[in-house]
Design a protein around this motif. Structure first.
Motif: not given
Length: 322
Positions: A219-221, A226-231, A257-259, A262-272
């Protein structure tokens, strides 16, 4: 005239009742005539709901002569509908009467067995419960309404307006329906479905789970790569083990989970905010605006532009130029 009977039960949701009343009552033919006669009917003369009581002149016998029956939603505290109510609905259905529900009014139709083997919808927050109680119903949680021909169901509150306008257009054509929509000050058709209103929660993770620190790190990154290898490296696990643990503990894959995050983050940014779609795509971690638009539409059911227009109070034309 086409008679629309609105079945008012105890604990009725006032908006669910009033919306079809007004929509059909405001409908006019090109020569100014009213094509619909709207009637309220109830099991008893007095109907109780939170904060008010209603006096209803017509009883269940009004369902026998109706051309269309509308069943509004009821509050969570309401008990199951009575036997006489369910029997009256079954008789009307057997006679070929068109029957439609608004919001959680779908539960009443399901109790009467009228949705068995059919597709149906209800308010998104109640969709899982409808599916659990009535496994013979195919519940579609992401749509505004479902038209099975004789039986129709709509999602929460304002979606009842969409369904009523759809029925008016089916009965009388687009011009009459468009005039009714203007009287209601709503669009004849809304872009997207109920999915744009759903809070898409991430799959639950048990408190104290070994994945919990990793999920916070994701969530912070989100804006980074963020790749599977990095996770896997962050969790101190092999990629294969991480994928297995993810599936066991969340029911989904690390990538999904990652995707979704990211969609939830985009929703927040579009709303605010008022940032461009390109900037929001970068902030949410999508590789390109095109990839962002495709993924957003797949999950939310509408475009980022339309989502911003609906939730940020910004005119659609202005949103499209952002």
């Amino acid at each position: 005239m086409h008679t629309v009977a609105i079945l008012v039960l105890d604990d009725v949701v006032p908006f669910d009742m009033a919306a079809p009343m007004q929509t059909f009552d405001w409908t006019r033919l090109p020569d100014g005539r009213r094509p619909y006669r709207v009637r309220l009917c109830a099991e008893s003369p007095e109907v109780r709901t939170e904060g008010l009581s209603l006096r209803v002149d017509l009883g269940l016998e009004a369902l026998e002569t109706a051309d269309t029956i509308i069943v509004p939603g009821r509050s969570e505290e309401s008990g199951p509908p009575s036997g006489p109510v369910l029997d009256a609905l079954r008789r009307a259905a057997a006679a070929g009467t068109r029957i439609a529900s608004v919001c959680v009014g779908a539960f009443v139709l399901a109790e009467a067995g009228l949705l068995d083997g059919l597709r149906a919808t209800t308010h998104w927050i109640a969709a899982a419960e409808l599916a659990r109680r009535h496994p013979r119903v195919e519940v579609l949680p992401d749509v505004l309404y479902v038209d099975n021909g004789q039986i129709l169901t709509s999602a929460g509150a304002a979606a009842g307006l969409d369904m009523c306008l759809h029925m008016i257009r089916r009965d009388l054509g687009s011009a009459v329906a468009a005039h009714a929509a203007r009287m209601c000050v709503v669009p004849l058709e809304r872009e997207g479905g109920q999915a744009q209103f759903i809070v898409h929660e991430q799959p639950p993770v048990p408190r104290g789970s070994e994945l919990e620190p990793l999920l916070h790190w994701i969530e912070d990154n989100l804006a980074g790569e963020v790749t599977l290898r990095a996770m896997a490296a962050r969790a101190g696990l092999s990629e294969r083990t991480l994928s297995r643990r993810f599936r066991e503990q969340t029911g989904t894959t690390p990538l999904q989970w990652l995707l979704r995050a990211r969609v939830r983050r985009a929703q927040y940014l579009l709303e605010n905010g008022d940032h461009s779609i390109e900037r929001i795509a970068r902030q949410a971690g999508f590789g390109s605006p095109t990839a962002f638009r495709e993924r957003f539409r797949r999950v939310v059911g509408t475009t980022p532009h339309a989502y911003r227009a609906a939730f940020h109070g910004k005119p659609a034309a202005a949103a499209d130029s952002a």
